[in-house]
Each structure stands twice: as structure tokens, then as C-alpha cells.
Design a protein around this motif. Structure first.
Motif, PDB file in Angstrom:
ATOM      1  N   MET A  57      -2.271  -0.283  41.517  1.00 28.17           N
ATOM      2  CA  MET A  57      -2.859   0.749  42.395  1.00 28.17           C
ATOM      3  C   MET A  57      -3.791   1.643  41.600  1.00 28.17           C
ATOM      4  O   MET A  57      -3.576   1.861  40.409  1.00 28.17           O
ATOM      5  CB  MET A  57      -1.750   1.630  42.981  1.00 28.17           C
ATOM      6  N   PRO A  58      -4.791   2.202  42.263  1.00 27.26           N
ATOM      7  CA  PRO A  58      -5.652   3.163  41.565  1.00 27.26           C
ATOM      8  C   PRO A  58      -4.924   4.487  41.337  1.00 27.26           C
ATOM      9  O   PRO A  58      -4.066   4.863  42.131  1.00 27.26           O
ATOM     10  CB  PRO A  58      -6.817   3.357  42.540  1.00 27.26           C
ATOM     11  N   LEU A  59      -5.266   5.175  40.257  1.00 26.07           N
ATOM     12  CA  LEU A  59      -4.786   6.538  40.051  1.00 26.07           C
ATOM     13  C   LEU A  59      -5.414   7.441  41.106  1.00 26.07           C
ATOM     14  O   LEU A  59      -6.630   7.398  41.323  1.00 26.07           O
ATOM     15  CB  LEU A  59      -5.203   7.039  38.656  1.00 26.07           C
ATOM     16  N   ILE A  60      -4.563   8.230  41.781  1.00 21.13           N
ATOM     17  CA  ILE A  60      -5.087   9.278  42.662  1.00 21.13           C
ATOM     18  C   ILE A  60      -4.923  10.582  41.880  1.00 21.13           C
ATOM     19  O   ILE A  60      -3.803  11.022  41.644  1.00 21.13           O
ATOM     20  CB  ILE A  60      -4.299   9.360  43.988  1.00 21.13           C
ATOM     21  N   PRO A  61      -6.010  11.188  41.418  1.00 17.58           N
ATOM     22  CA  PRO A  61      -5.860  12.405  40.598  1.00 17.58           C
ATOM     23  C   PRO A  61      -5.445  13.589  41.462  1.00 17.58           C
ATOM     24  O   PRO A  61      -6.285  14.319  41.984  1.00 17.58           O
ATOM     25  CB  PRO A  61      -7.252  12.611  39.980  1.00 17.58           C
ATOM     26  N   ALA A  62      -4.146  13.771  41.605  1.00 18.10           N
ATOM     27  CA  ALA A  62      -3.617  14.802  42.497  1.00 18.10           C
ATOM     28  C   ALA A  62      -3.886  16.191  41.919  1.00 18.10           C
ATOM     29  O   ALA A  62      -3.676  16.423  40.722  1.00 18.10           O
ATOM     30  CB  ALA A  62      -2.115  14.597  42.672  1.00 18.10           C
ATOM     31  N   ARG A  70      -0.611  10.290  50.248  1.00 17.79           N
ATOM     32  CA  ARG A  70      -0.391   9.628  48.958  1.00 17.79           C
ATOM     33  C   ARG A  70       1.101   9.714  48.658  1.00 17.79           C
ATOM     34  O   ARG A  70       1.823  10.517  49.270  1.00 17.79           O
ATOM     35  CB  ARG A  70      -1.220  10.275  47.841  1.00 17.79           C
ATOM     36  N   PRO A  71       1.578   8.906  47.718  1.00 20.18           N
ATOM     37  CA  PRO A  71       3.018   8.944  47.425  1.00 20.18           C
ATOM     38  C   PRO A  71       3.463  10.331  46.995  1.00 20.18           C
ATOM     39  O   PRO A  71       2.713  11.048  46.324  1.00 20.18           O
ATOM     40  CB  PRO A  71       3.149   7.944  46.266  1.00 20.18           C
ATOM     41  N   GLY A  72       4.653  10.694  47.411  1.00 17.77           N
ATOM     42  CA  GLY A  72       5.222  11.986  47.019  1.00 17.77           C
ATOM     43  C   GLY A  72       4.928  13.105  47.983  1.00 17.77           C
ATOM     44  O   GLY A  72       5.492  14.184  47.885  1.00 17.77           O
ATOM     45  N   VAL A  73       4.032  12.856  48.947  1.00 13.74           N
ATOM     46  CA  VAL A  73       3.691  13.890  49.922  1.00 13.74           C
ATOM     47  C   VAL A  73       4.561  13.715  51.164  1.00 13.74           C
ATOM     48  O   VAL A  73       4.731  12.620  51.669  1.00 13.74           O
ATOM     49  CB  VAL A  73       2.199  13.797  50.326  1.00 13.74           C
ATOM     50  N   THR A  74       5.129  14.810  51.628  1.00 12.01           N
ATOM     51  CA  THR A  74       5.862  14.775  52.886  1.00 12.01           C
ATOM     52  C   THR A  74       5.770  16.146  53.524  1.00 12.01           C
ATOM     53  O   THR A  74       5.563  17.140  52.818  1.00 12.01           O
ATOM     54  CB  THR A  74       7.341  14.376  52.688  1.00 12.01           C
ATOM     55  N   SER A  75       5.925  16.195  54.840  1.00 14.36           N
ATOM     56  CA  SER A  75       5.899  17.498  55.506  1.00 14.36           C
ATOM     57  C   SER A  75       7.294  17.973  55.859  1.00 14.36           C
ATOM     58  O   SER A  75       7.456  19.026  56.446  1.00 14.36           O
ATOM     59  CB  SER A  75       5.041  17.420  56.767  1.00 14.36           C
ATOM     60  N   ILE A  83       2.259  -0.489  39.827  1.00 11.59           N
ATOM     61  CA  ILE A  83       1.661  -0.084  38.555  1.00 11.59           C
ATOM     62  C   ILE A  83       0.477   0.831  38.867  1.00 11.59           C
ATOM     63  O   ILE A  83      -0.437   0.426  39.591  1.00 11.59           O
ATOM     64  CB  ILE A  83       1.153  -1.309  37.760  1.00 11.59           C
ATOM     65  N   VAL A  84       0.524   2.049  38.365  1.00 13.48           N
ATOM     66  CA  VAL A  84      -0.614   2.954  38.548  1.00 13.48           C
ATOM     67  C   VAL A  84      -1.607   2.663  37.423  1.00 13.48           C
ATOM     68  O   VAL A  84      -1.264   2.790  36.247  1.00 13.48           O
ATOM     69  CB  VAL A  84      -0.169   4.431  38.506  1.00 13.48           C
ATOM     70  N   HIS A 110      -2.915  -5.012  49.826  1.00 11.61           N
ATOM     71  CA  HIS A 110      -3.117  -4.239  51.057  1.00 11.61           C
ATOM     72  C   HIS A 110      -2.368  -2.910  51.027  1.00 11.61           C
ATOM     73  O   HIS A 110      -2.161  -2.295  52.071  1.00 11.61           O
ATOM     74  CB  HIS A 110      -2.702  -5.076  52.279  1.00 11.61           C
ATOM     75  N   CYS A 111      -1.989  -2.461  49.832  1.00 12.53           N
ATOM     76  CA  CYS A 111      -1.224  -1.212  49.714  1.00 12.53           C
ATOM     77  C   CYS A 111      -2.071  -0.023  50.177  1.00 12.53           C
ATOM     78  O   CYS A 111      -3.243   0.083  49.852  1.00 12.53           O
ATOM     79  CB  CYS A 111      -0.801  -0.994  48.266  1.00 12.53           C
ATOM     80  N   GLN A 112      -1.455   0.876  50.915  1.00 14.64           N
ATOM     81  CA  GLN A 112      -2.161   2.062  51.397  1.00 14.64           C
ATOM     82  C   GLN A 112      -1.698   3.328  50.674  1.00 14.64           C
ATOM     83  O   GLN A 112      -2.098   4.428  51.044  1.00 14.64           O
ATOM     84  CB  GLN A 112      -1.958   2.229  52.909  1.00 14.64           C
ATOM     85  N   GLN A 113      -0.858   3.185  49.671  1.00  8.76           N
ATOM     86  CA  GLN A 113      -0.317   4.323  48.907  1.00  8.76           C
ATOM     87  C   GLN A 113       0.188   5.414  49.851  1.00  8.76           C
ATOM     88  O   GLN A 113      -0.312   6.542  49.867  1.00  8.76           O
ATOM     89  CB  GLN A 113      -1.358   4.841  47.912  1.00  8.76           C
ATOM     90  N   CYS A 114       1.195   5.011  50.614  1.00  5.75           N
ATOM     91  CA  CYS A 114       1.664   5.830  51.737  1.00  5.75           C
ATOM     92  C   CYS A 114       2.371   7.110  51.310  1.00  5.75           C
ATOM     93  O   CYS A 114       2.896   7.212  50.215  1.00  5.75           O
ATOM     94  CB  CYS A 114       2.661   5.044  52.559  1.00  5.75           C
ATOM     95  N   ARG A 115       2.436   8.017  52.284  1.00  5.74           N
ATOM     96  CA  ARG A 115       3.210   9.240  52.135  1.00  5.74           C
ATOM     97  C   ARG A 115       4.700   8.904  52.153  1.00  5.74           C
ATOM     98  O   ARG A 115       5.095   7.834  52.595  1.00  5.74           O
ATOM     99  CB  ARG A 115       2.946  10.172  53.335  1.00  5.74           C
ATOM    100  N   ALA A 116       5.498   9.870  51.712  1.00  5.51           N
ATOM    101  CA  ALA A 116       6.946   9.668  51.710  1.00  5.51           C
ATOM    102  C   ALA A 116       7.538   9.774  53.111  1.00  5.51           C
ATOM    103  O   ALA A 116       8.709   9.498  53.310  1.00  5.51           O
ATOM    104  CB  ALA A 116       7.607  10.669  50.775  1.00  5.51           C
ATOM    105  N   ASP A 117       6.711  10.187  54.098  1.00  7.45           N
ATOM    106  CA  ASP A 117       7.215  10.265  55.478  1.00  7.45           C
ATOM    107  C   ASP A 117       6.328   9.467  56.444  1.00  7.45           C
ATOM    108  O   ASP A 117       6.277   9.757  57.641  1.00  7.45           O
ATOM    109  CB  ASP A 117       7.331  11.729  55.929  1.00  7.45           C
TER     110      ASP A 117
END
Lengths: 176, 302
Positions: B229-234, B58-63, B200-201, B266-273
Motif C-alpha cells: 500500500m502507499p504511505l498516506i502521510p497523515a 484511511r486506516p485508524g480513522v473512526t467516528s 505492507i506500507v 484493489h485495497c481501498q485503505q479503509c477506515r476502522a468503521d
């Protein structure tokens, strides 16, 4: 030409109109015959380079009428639902409609005809055919119905008008 | 969704190779997100920036966080492995413009290696009035701005605070500054030939019924595409207890808004990496490359 009277409903967003005409697939072609009788029929169309293209058999009522009276009104529309109100008379329809006024001219130029038909294929059957449509095929093909070549008409918009009533998200009718 | 017929020819041509801006492109062309922007200048209730999991996307996640030099090295090795890589995007894990010098340096270093590479940014838009001209000068033609509302009273429920010009603001004041800068920035970019996508979330009960107004407003400012985009309740975020937005509701909202502006579906709400095609994240395959670049990775996760 008579202007749209209900000015609050005029849509003058050119990008929206262009995208709508590009995405929609069927429009109503309005014509009139020698006796002045109207004739309206739904046709697949292509919106390409700011012009409307339609195609079909090279014979039949439409061809006969357009040869005599090329003036047409071509309408594309979509209904988005019913807008409710406390008063029955104020219930309304949410829609976008575009009316194109112009002349439907038979495309004689083989290159333009081939390109337009190629665009038709790309719009209605994307990626189905590997090879582009050839000029030879368009030139030589004859219909088994009437032994005619395919007819392609181009409408250059002389006047284009659009009206809309956007969706009002809290007020749309939902069946109970 | 096809590229809009009104785009100038040159912009349409490159956009046809951008998987996030062209539906057609997303099966064919790969992108990589370079996590070079660790800092964020706003706090969103749907975000938890401490979270990092290699299995979560999800957005904001990176390793990992890369320095500009490490970003260049990673680009070179990924491009070798994925010749269909056309786009390098900077999507955090913080905000691209809150880390502008690192972002700018990364773009310059990669461009020196590969002039054909297309760049895109995603941002909350707070610093757009400040850096908009530099984005245009750098030749970045695709920018995504996340705009969840255009009214401060709604924004106060979505944003906890902003850090702006050395001060911290909260509540409606914070939202008002943020929204004002977003609007000015979107208009500036659009007027200067940048294709602007608006994310837009969709948060039921908070901003959902307001989304058509957001869409109409950004359309007026010159945006090209919206991505609802749907809210992903992190976990750990203020909105962790809210339900994930139902995709049927998201689709229905896109249907309402598609008349006003083209919709990304077709958004996949990708990771930051993320790396690869949108539908096939290969980022874990490339983490060893970064390990080999030991010494060039100077940041750890904040």
C-alpha cells in the motif's frame, strides 16, 4: 531424465508454479514429426486440476503430428528484465520458466471435453457468457473450415521442472 | 486476482465471498468494520490515532467506538439493510489483539445471531503468539498482519515504541520483538488453516527497496497474499512531511512481487468503521443507528 544442472536456478515452490501456470495464457508446445523434425508453436492453454489442456481445429499439422508422436514438451515463461553487472558476461536475465513433459492425448470423453472448454471460456472471456457451455453444443458443433469437431488435448505432466532468476531490485537495467 | 488453486475447497469457497481476499468478490460482497478495538500497543511513524474526520478515509480513522453489545446491535441493523454483507472485520482503530477480550466477545455475540457470518482481523502481530491459538479456536479463517520490514534496523525507523508484557521498548529492540512475534504468529496461523494476508506500507527511502525480501519471507512462512500500500502521510504523524507514495511505484513493486505471492490490487485503505462494498463506503449512513443505541456506547475516542 536429465536433471537441471544449474541447481541454483531451480524453482521448487509448487504454489508459485501452480499460480504462474494458472495465470499465464500462452505456452509453447514442442513436438516432433515422423522424420524427427521439431515443430514448436505458441498456443492458448488452460491449467486445470494439475493438467495442461489445449484446444483447436480437429485437422492440421499439429493434429497429424500428435496422432503419430504424442510426446511433447510444453513451456510457459516470462521475462522480468535484465540484471546488470559490472562485467558484461555476468549480466543476466530475470525470468521464471516452467517445462512440462508428457503426452498430449486427444480428449474423447465428452463430459471432460465440455468441462475443459467451459474452463477455457472462464479463463479467457470471464463472465461473457451467461449460460454454461452445453455438452450438445460441443458434440454437434462442426467447424466451417474443416467440418470437424473441436479438438481438445490433455497433457498429464510426467515431469515438471521450473527455473527462475528473481528480480534483483537494485540491479535491473533501465534505459538511459 | 483469483483465489489460488492450492486452497482447500472449503476455505476457497468462503474466501470467494471475502471482498479483501478475492478480487472477484469485491464488487459483490460487502463488509463492515466494527470499531471495537480502541487501544494500540505499538506506535507507528505513519499513524496519528488522535485524528478523526468523517470525511477522511484511511486506516485508524473512526467516528465512534462500540462496545461488544453495541457492535452486535449495529451488525443486526446493517445486515438488515445490506443483505450482501458477508464479512465482519475488526480493524482497529487500535489493534485487534490489544483489545482481545472486547474483540472475542463481539465475535461471540454476532456469531450467536448469525452463524454464517465470516470474521476477519487485522493486527500488527505483536500479540499473535499469545492469541493465535484462540483465533484458530474461534474459527476466524482470515487474518491480516501488517509487516513493514523484517530487519530491526529498518524497523527502528518505522516504529517508535511497543508496549509488551507490561514494558515499553523503543528502537531496534522494539522492532526486533515485534518482527519476531509477527514471524512466529504468521507461521502458526498459516499452519493452522488460517488465510494470512500481509499488509505492507511502502515508504520510499525507508523500506521500499526492502519489500521484496519481506514478501519472500512471509511467503515462506505460509502467507497467502500481500497487499503493498502507499504511505498516506497523515497529519500529525511523524511521517506527515513525507510524500504520499506514488501509485506507479506501488504498482511496479506489486509487479516485482507478484511472481512470489498473489497480490491484492484493489485495497481501498479503509477506515476502522467502514461499511459496504470496498469502493462505496456507506458508514456515514449508519451512524444514526449508533446514536439510537445511546447508553450502549461507552467509549469516547481516546
Amino acid at each position: 531424465m536429465e536433471q537441471i544442472r544449474y541447481t541454483q536456478r531451480i524453482c521448487d515452490d509448487r504454489e508459485k508454479i501452480d499460480r504462474f501456470l494458472t495465470e499465464k495464457r500462452v505456452g509453447a508446445l514442442g513436438m516432433y514429426d515422423q522424420e524427427g523434425k521439431p515443430y514448436v508453436l505458441p498456443v492458448n492453454y488452460l491449467y486445470w486440476n494439475g493438467k495442461i489442456y489445449i484446444h483447436g481445429m480437429g485437422s492440421g499439422k499439429k493434429n497429424k503430428i500428435l496422432a503419430m508422436n504424442p510426446a511433447v514438451c510444453f513451456t510457459v515463461f516470462e521475462e522480468f528484465g535484465t540484471v546488470t553487472d559490472a562485467v558484461p558476461c555476468k549480466c543476466d536475465t530475470s525470468y521464471l520458466s516452467v517445462a512440462v513433459f508428457g503426452k498430449a492425448v486427444l480428449v474423447q470423453d465428452l463430459a471432460e471435453k465440455t468441462q475443459a472448454l467451459g474452463q477455457f471460456l472462464e479463463k479467457f472471456t470471464p463472465h461473457l457468457f451467461k449460460n454454461p457451455l452445453s455438452v450438445q453444443l460441443v458434440d454437434k458443433y462442426r467447424s466451417s473450415m474443416d467440418n470437424n469437431a473441436v479438438a481438445v488435448y490433455r497433457i498429464d505432466p510426467e515431469v515438471l521442472t521450473a527455473k527462475e532468476n528473481p528480480v534483483n531490485i537494485g540491479q535491473m537495467f533501465r534505459a538511459q | 486476482m483469483n483465489v489460488s488453486p492450492v486452497l482447500p475447497e472449503e476455505l476457497a469457497k468462503i474466501t470467494a465471498k471475502h471482498p479483501c481476499y478475492s478480487f472477484e468478490a469485491h464488487h459483490q460482497f460487502a463488509r463492515m468494520h466494527l470499531p471495537v478495538a480502541p487501544v494500540c500497543n505499538i506506535g507507528c511513524n505513519y499513524c496519528n490515532r488522535k485524528y478523526d474526520c468523517p470525511n477522511e478515509s484511511r486506516p485508524g480513522v473512526t467516528s465512534e467506538i462500540l462496545t461488544p453489545k453495541a457492535a452486535r446491535a449495529k451488525y443486526i441493523s446493517v445486515k438488515r439493510a445490506l443483505p450482501n454483507l458477508t464479512v465482519v472485520g475488526i480493524a482497529g482503530p487500535g489493534d485487534a489483539l490489544a483489545n482481545w477480550s472486547r474483540v472475542k466477545e463481539s465475535v461471540a455475540l454476532i456469531r450467536a445471531e448469525a452463524s454464517e457470518c465470516m470474521f476477519c482481523l487485522s493486527t500488527n502481530g505483536l500479540m499473535l503468539p499469545r492469541y493465535g491459538p484462540e483465533i484458530v479456536t474461534l474459527g476466524i479463517r482470515h487474518v491480516t498482519v501488517t509487516v513493514n520490514c523484517i530487519e530491526p534496523v529498518i524497523g527502528a525507523d518505522i516504529y517508535q515504541h511497543i508496549e509488551y508484557q507490561g514494558k515499553r521498548y523503543a528502537g531496534e529492540t522494539a522492532a526486533e520483538i515485534l518482527i519476531g512475534n509477527q514471524m512466529a504468529g504468521i507461521q502458526y496461523l498459516a499452519e493452522n488453516g488460517v488465510l494470512v494476508k500481509i499488509n505492507i506500507v511502502m515508504i520510499p527511502g525507508i523500506n521500499a527497496s526492502h519489500i521484496p525480501d519481506v514478501v519472500k519471507k512471509v511467503k515462506k512462512l505460509g502467507a497467502f497474499l500481500t497487499n503493498i500500500m502507499p504511505l498516506i502521510p497523515a497529519a500529525g504523524s511523524a511521517f506527515e512531511a513525507l510524500p504520499r507514495t506514488n501509485m506507479r511505484e506501488v504498482q511496479a513493486m506489486r509487479e516485482i512481487c507478484r511472481v512470489d505471492i498473489a497480490q491484492m490490487r484493489h485495497c481501498q485503505q479503509c477506515r476502522a468503521d467502514a461499511i459496504g462494498l470496498l469502493t462505496e463506503d456507506l458508514s456515514c449512513q449508519f451512524r444514526e443507528i449508533t446514536a439510537e443505541l445511546q447508553g450502549t456506547v461507552v467509549f469516547s475516542r481516546p
